[in-house]
Write a protein that holds these residues in place. Structure first.
Motif, PDB file in Angstrom:
ATOM      1  N   GLY A 237      41.350 -67.253 -15.831  1.00  0.00           N
ATOM      2  CA  GLY A 237      40.031 -67.827 -16.093  1.00  0.00           C
ATOM      3  C   GLY A 237      39.202 -68.079 -14.855  1.00  0.00           C
ATOM      4  N   ALA A 238      37.971 -68.502 -15.099  1.00  0.00           N
ATOM      5  CA  ALA A 238      37.023 -68.795 -14.022  1.00  0.00           C
ATOM      6  C   ALA A 238      37.097 -70.256 -13.636  1.00  0.00           C
ATOM      7  CB  ALA A 238      35.607 -68.449 -14.478  1.00  0.00           C
ATOM      8  N   GLY A 239      36.570 -70.561 -12.454  1.00  0.00           N
ATOM      9  CA  GLY A 239      36.549 -71.935 -11.996  1.00  0.00           C
ATOM     10  C   GLY A 239      35.307 -72.676 -12.479  1.00  0.00           C
ATOM     11  N   VAL A 240      35.299 -73.977 -12.212  1.00  0.00           N
ATOM     12  CA  VAL A 240      34.165 -74.836 -12.551  1.00  0.00           C
ATOM     13  C   VAL A 240      33.649 -75.430 -11.251  1.00  0.00           C
ATOM     14  CG1 VAL A 240      33.429 -76.882 -13.813  1.00  0.00           C
ATOM     15  CG2 VAL A 240      35.164 -75.392 -14.790  1.00  0.00           C
ATOM     16  N   GLU A 241      32.382 -75.172 -10.927  1.00  0.00           N
ATOM     17  CA  GLU A 241      31.853 -75.574  -9.629  1.00  0.00           C
ATOM     18  C   GLU A 241      31.558 -77.070  -9.545  1.00  0.00           C
ATOM     19  OE1 GLU A 241      28.498 -73.194  -8.656  1.00  0.00           O
ATOM     20  OE2 GLU A 241      29.538 -71.296  -8.993  1.00  0.00           O
ATOM     21  N   SER A 242      31.307 -77.719 -10.684  1.00  0.00           N
ATOM     22  CA  SER A 242      30.872 -79.124 -10.670  1.00  0.00           C
ATOM     23  C   SER A 242      31.690 -79.974 -11.651  1.00  0.00           C
ATOM     24  CB  SER A 242      29.387 -79.207 -11.037  1.00  0.00           C
ATOM     25  OG  SER A 242      28.628 -78.259 -10.329  1.00  0.00           O
ATOM     26  N   PRO A 243      33.018 -80.087 -11.422  1.00  0.00           N
ATOM     27  CA  PRO A 243      33.854 -80.807 -12.392  1.00  0.00           C
ATOM     28  C   PRO A 243      33.479 -82.269 -12.562  1.00  0.00           C
ATOM     29  CG  PRO A 243      35.104 -80.261 -10.399  1.00  0.00           C
ATOM     30  CD  PRO A 243      33.819 -79.516 -10.325  1.00  0.00           C
ATOM     31  N   GLY A 244      33.028 -82.930 -11.486  1.00  0.00           N
ATOM     32  CA  GLY A 244      32.627 -84.333 -11.596  1.00  0.00           C
ATOM     33  C   GLY A 244      31.434 -84.510 -12.530  1.00  0.00           C
ATOM     34  N   TRP A 245      30.480 -83.579 -12.435  1.00  0.00           N
ATOM     35  CA  TRP A 245      29.302 -83.623 -13.302  1.00  0.00           C
ATOM     36  C   TRP A 245      29.678 -83.386 -14.754  1.00  0.00           C
ATOM     37  CZ3 TRP A 245      24.649 -84.971 -14.550  1.00  0.00           C
ATOM     38  CH2 TRP A 245      23.906 -84.244 -15.486  1.00  0.00           C
ATOM     39  N   TYR A 246      30.534 -82.393 -15.011  1.00  0.00           N
ATOM     40  CA  TYR A 246      30.926 -82.098 -16.388  1.00  0.00           C
ATOM     41  C   TYR A 246      31.776 -83.218 -16.984  1.00  0.00           C
ATOM     42  CZ  TYR A 246      28.902 -77.472 -16.224  1.00  0.00           C
ATOM     43  OH  TYR A 246      28.010 -76.442 -16.148  1.00  0.00           O
ATOM     44  N   HIS A 247      32.575 -83.858 -16.144  1.00  0.00           N
ATOM     45  CA  HIS A 247      33.337 -85.019 -16.624  1.00  0.00           C
ATOM     46  C   HIS A 247      32.374 -86.127 -17.059  1.00  0.00           C
ATOM     47  CE1 HIS A 247      36.935 -87.955 -15.795  1.00  0.00           C
ATOM     48  NE2 HIS A 247      36.589 -87.908 -17.053  1.00  0.00           N
ATOM     49  N   HIS A 248      31.285 -86.283 -16.303  1.00  0.00           N
ATOM     50  CA  HIS A 248      30.296 -87.315 -16.627  1.00  0.00           C
ATOM     51  C   HIS A 248      29.610 -87.018 -17.960  1.00  0.00           C
ATOM     52  CE1 HIS A 248      27.075 -90.265 -16.078  1.00  0.00           C
ATOM     53  NE2 HIS A 248      26.240 -89.307 -16.452  1.00  0.00           N
ATOM     54  N   ILE A 249      29.122 -85.781 -18.162  1.00  0.00           N
ATOM     55  CA  ILE A 249      28.405 -85.505 -19.409  1.00  0.00           C
ATOM     56  C   ILE A 249      29.362 -85.422 -20.597  1.00  0.00           C
ATOM     57  CG2 ILE A 249      26.452 -84.410 -18.261  1.00  0.00           C
ATOM     58  CD1 ILE A 249      27.549 -81.704 -19.034  1.00  0.00           C
ATOM     59  N   TRP A 250      30.664 -85.209 -20.307  1.00  0.00           N
ATOM     60  CA  TRP A 250      31.661 -85.280 -21.381  1.00  0.00           C
ATOM     61  C   TRP A 250      31.786 -86.717 -21.884  1.00  0.00           C
ATOM     62  CZ3 TRP A 250      34.391 -82.473 -24.658  1.00  0.00           C
ATOM     63  CH2 TRP A 250      35.547 -83.001 -25.236  1.00  0.00           C
ATOM     64  N   ASN A 251      31.789 -87.666 -20.933  1.00  0.00           N
ATOM     65  CA  ASN A 251      31.928 -89.080 -21.302  1.00  0.00           C
ATOM     66  C   ASN A 251      30.609 -89.692 -21.781  1.00  0.00           C
ATOM     67  OD1 ASN A 251      34.708 -89.375 -20.733  1.00  0.00           O
ATOM     68  ND2 ASN A 251      34.286 -89.603 -18.552  1.00  0.00           N
ATOM     69  N   TYR A 252      29.488 -89.207 -21.239  1.00  0.00           N
ATOM     70  CA  TYR A 252      28.173 -89.786 -21.571  1.00  0.00           C
ATOM     71  C   TYR A 252      27.208 -88.667 -21.960  1.00  0.00           C
ATOM     72  CZ  TYR A 252      30.406 -93.511 -18.910  1.00  0.00           C
ATOM     73  OH  TYR A 252      31.309 -94.440 -18.443  1.00  0.00           O
ATOM     74  N   PRO A 253      27.410 -88.081 -23.135  1.00  0.00           N
ATOM     75  CA  PRO A 253      26.602 -86.902 -23.516  1.00  0.00           C
ATOM     76  C   PRO A 253      25.118 -87.199 -23.710  1.00  0.00           C
ATOM     77  CG  PRO A 253      27.953 -87.659 -25.357  1.00  0.00           C
ATOM     78  CD  PRO A 253      28.400 -88.421 -24.165  1.00  0.00           C
ATOM     79  N   LYS A 254      24.737 -88.468 -23.904  1.00  0.00           N
ATOM     80  CA  LYS A 254      23.333 -88.809 -24.143  1.00  0.00           C
ATOM     81  C   LYS A 254      22.638 -89.388 -22.909  1.00  0.00           C
ATOM     82  CE  LYS A 254      23.667 -87.813 -28.577  1.00  0.00           C
ATOM     83  NZ  LYS A 254      22.974 -86.641 -29.147  1.00  0.00           N
ATOM     84  N   ASP A 255      23.299 -89.345 -21.763  1.00  0.00           N
ATOM     85  CA  ASP A 255      22.724 -89.951 -20.556  1.00  0.00           C
ATOM     86  C   ASP A 255      21.416 -89.262 -20.164  1.00  0.00           C
ATOM     87  OD1 ASP A 255      22.405 -91.441 -18.234  1.00  0.00           O
ATOM     88  OD2 ASP A 255      23.690 -90.127 -17.044  1.00  0.00           O
ATOM     89  N   ASP A 256      20.378 -90.049 -20.003  1.00  0.00           N
ATOM     90  CA  ASP A 256      19.079 -89.496 -19.581  1.00  0.00           C
ATOM     91  C   ASP A 256      18.961 -89.423 -18.069  1.00  0.00           C
ATOM     92  OD1 ASP A 256      18.918 -92.151 -18.911  1.00  0.00           O
ATOM     93  OD2 ASP A 256      16.911 -92.463 -19.760  1.00  0.00           O
ATOM     94  N   GLY A 257      20.037 -89.726 -17.380  1.00  0.00           N
ATOM     95  CA  GLY A 257      20.030 -89.717 -15.913  1.00  0.00           C
ATOM     96  C   GLY A 257      20.275 -91.080 -15.311  1.00  0.00           C
ATOM     97  N   THR A 258      20.136 -92.146 -16.115  1.00  0.00           N
ATOM     98  CA  THR A 258      20.266 -93.497 -15.576  1.00  0.00           C
ATOM     99  C   THR A 258      21.675 -93.747 -15.036  1.00  0.00           C
ATOM    100  OG1 THR A 258      18.614 -94.273 -17.165  1.00  0.00           O
ATOM    101  CG2 THR A 258      19.952 -95.943 -16.063  1.00  0.00           C
ATOM    102  N   ARG A 259      22.687 -93.393 -15.820  1.00  0.00           N
ATOM    103  CA  ARG A 259      24.069 -93.632 -15.387  1.00  0.00           C
ATOM    104  C   ARG A 259      24.426 -92.778 -14.167  1.00  0.00           C
ATOM    105  NH1 ARG A 259      28.022 -96.142 -18.368  1.00  0.00           N
ATOM    106  NH2 ARG A 259      27.450 -96.944 -20.418  1.00  0.00           N
ATOM    107  N   TRP A 260      24.080 -91.491 -14.248  1.00  0.00           N
ATOM    108  CA  TRP A 260      24.442 -90.585 -13.164  1.00  0.00           C
ATOM    109  C   TRP A 260      23.769 -90.991 -11.850  1.00  0.00           C
ATOM    110  CZ3 TRP A 260      27.885 -86.956 -12.005  1.00  0.00           C
ATOM    111  CH2 TRP A 260      27.631 -86.123 -10.920  1.00  0.00           C
ATOM    112  N   LEU A 261      22.495 -91.310 -11.914  1.00  0.00           N
ATOM    113  CA  LEU A 261      21.767 -91.652 -10.687  1.00  0.00           C
ATOM    114  C   LEU A 261      22.168 -93.032 -10.174  1.00  0.00           C
ATOM    115  CD1 LEU A 261      18.389 -90.030 -11.707  1.00  0.00           C
ATOM    116  CD2 LEU A 261      19.878 -89.303  -9.832  1.00  0.00           C
ATOM    117  N   SER A 262      22.647 -93.899 -11.049  1.00  0.00           N
ATOM    118  CA  SER A 262      23.200 -95.177 -10.594  1.00  0.00           C
ATOM    119  C   SER A 262      24.494 -94.944  -9.828  1.00  0.00           C
ATOM    120  CB  SER A 262      23.458 -96.104 -11.784  1.00  0.00           C
ATOM    121  OG  SER A 262      22.245 -96.441 -12.432  1.00  0.00           O
TER     122      SER A 262
END
Length: 528
Positions: A237-262
């Motif tokens: 298989g292929a790799g994932v360049e941004s695993p931290g980001w995908y882990h975040h949207i997996w846990n917070y699929p509705k985040d408008d950016g507030t959680r991530w930018l915090s």
């Protein structure tokens, strides 16, 4: 994918993965299994011929397995058996070494880049993120993706010789499930394979592709993995360049950016950058404004990163490296449950780490040791034994001061070290016995005095008596047959250094002193 599985309610789940890993599936839902982890499969007796299958919290295959276990339905790996794949790989390596073709260009491994380009996205991962990871209509997304891949396969046929064989094995797994009277079969696989499984040829054609294949014996185990390693191409298989980001949207699929930018602000603050609440608010506003301008459903990583650089970094791209390592990639390192099938040498290594209260990490830790303390001395012995066997988890550094009781190491774990441990398992079931036997084997292959004294210098702090005794006999033999005075003098120097460990490590240096004396008089005799 989970929404699609819930809608389909399958009675069996097939997963793209090596059939040899079937016994390892039972460990996936173990309470002590903490992703990221990797399924390691290797050729018995030749561990360097190995392949990793990484999984993390958001991996589709990982979640498909958990889904099936939760529902109490069968789940199977259903790809080409590695017993054939590794055997074919060995044959290809032998053929390529015999017929080197330096002008051969690498095959394009990312046909989806064509779809990304015509959709005006900068790269495939961004295109995939907005069309599929953030898509709220899963069944429609899978149908559209299958149609897209069908067109890609027609216009950009793969040159991978194993691909038709792999897909034939996948179809055989489907037919086997049908023979067992399963009627609603879900197959979780890479998008590229979907058309080949949806339109099945005859069984006779697939049998023709899968017969008379070479074989090797294969073993599997689970190993801890790291977020930064998830970006590697590994296994099938292929790799994932941004695993931290995908882990975040997996846990917070509705985040408008507030959680991530915090979280981004927290990374900067931890690195002594002044970031206020106003910075976060303005970054969120800018990310959502960019989303609207680009006619996207939700802000993606690109929008988050651009707003971070503009507002929090005042346009400077340099501080973004802090966010990339700490957040976008992430610093997660997995753990596997105690009792997971391992070779005895791995088990001894894990037991030793536990007793010394050491943890493997990929973060680059500095370890300072006082060899007058028993626990620190044992840590030093462990690290020296590993280095001697070529497992450079620890890199010895220079220490300040004149005493010989201090050591400093930089520790950095790489998952490949697990392969090295498995490779050395043939030399002994414990680190001590394996290192001793490995040392004796290396001594037999050294034909010059300098090489033997270098080995002795490494062996003494590793406290390997049996191996060191053999080394000293070999050193004495080579010294007696050497008339090169300069070589004798060079051999004398590390022996002097070794004697300095005598009062700290309680090392028996009597034999060394005897050989030093013999060398000394040989040098004196030759100097005039």
């Amino acid at each position: 994918m989970l929404q699609a599985l819930e809608a389909l309610q399958p009675d069996i789940v097939l997963v793209e993965g090596p059939t040899e890993g079937q016994e390892m599936i039972q460990w996936v839902n173990h309470p002590d299994m903490k992703p990221p982890v990797a399924l390691l499969a290797y050729e018995t007796g030749n561990p360097q011929q190995a392949v990793f299958y990484p999984f993390t919290f958001f991996s589709p295959e990982w979640n498909a397995i958990l889904y099936a276990q939760k529902k109490g339905i069968p789940v199977r790996f259903a790809d080409m058996p590695l017993t054939h794949w590794l055997a074919r790989k060995n044959a290809k390596l032998a053929e390529s070494s015999a017929q080197l073709e330096p002008d051969e260009k690498p095959v394009n491994r990312d046909p989806f880049s064509h779809l990304a380009r015509i959709s005006d996205f900068d790269d495939t991962e961004e295109w995939w993120e907005h069309h599929f990871e953030l898509n709220e209509n899963p069944i429609e997304a899978f149908d559209a993706l299958t149609d897209a891949v069908k067109a890609l396969r027609e216009h950009f046929p793969s040159t991978d010789q194993d691909e038709p064989i792999r897909e034939a094995f996948m179809r055989k797994a489907i037919r086997q499930a049908q023979r067992e009277m399963f009627t609603n079969i879900a197959f979780v696989c890479g998008a590229w394979h979907a058309p080949a499984l949806a339109n099945m040829p005859t069984q006779k054609e697939d049998d023709q592709l899968t017969k008379n294949l070479p074989k090797v014996k294969v073993e599997t185990t689970w190993v801890p993995w790291t977020n930064d390693r998830l970006s590697f191409w590994s296994g099938y298989g292929a790799g994932v360049e941004s695993p931290g980001w995908y882990h975040h949207i997996w846990n917070y699929p509705k985040d408008d950016g507030t959680r991530w930018l915090s979280k981004t602000a927290e990374v900067f603050r931890n690195n002594r950058m002044d970031i206020s609440s106003a910075h976060i608010i303005e970054s969120v506003r800018l990310a959502n404004a960019l989303t609207s301008l680009r006619n996207l459903q939700r802000p993606g990583l690109k929008e988050m990163t651009e707003s971070t650089q503009t507002v929090m970094c005042m346009g400077d791209a340099l501080p973004l490296s802090l966010v990339y390592k700490g957040l976008i990639v992430g610093t997660e390192m997995g753990e596997i449950p105690e009792g997971t099938p391992q070779v005895p040498l791995q088990q001894d290594f894990e037991k030793t780490l536990k007793s010394l209260r050491l943890k493997i990490s990929d973060q680059g830790k500095i370890l300072k040791l006082d060899l007058r303390e028993e626990n620190d001395l044992q840590k030093s012995i462990l690290l020296h034994r590993l280095v001697l066997m070529g497992i450079t988890w620890g890199d010895a550094r220079q220490t300040s001061g004149k005493g010989t009781f201090k050591e400093e190491w930089e520790l950095y774990w790489k998952p490949e070290f697990t392969i090295s441990l498995i490779e050395k398992a043939a030399w002994g079931n414990t680190l001590e016995s394996a290192a001793n036997n490995w040392l004796v084997q290396m001594a037999g292959g050294v034909a010059n005095l300098a090489g033997i004294t270098e080995l002795v210098e490494k062996a003494i702090p590793a406290e390997l008596k049996a191996g060191t005794d053999e080394l000293m006999k070999r050193l004495d033999q080579l010294a007696a047959s050497t008339s090169d005075t300069e070589m004798l003098m060079q051999a004398f120097i590390p022996l002097v250094r070794i004697t300095k460990y005598g009062n700290v490590r309680q090392t028996d240096t009597e034999m060394i002193a005897g050989i030093m004396e013999a060398l000394f008089y040989r040098v004196l005799a030759n100097l005039p």
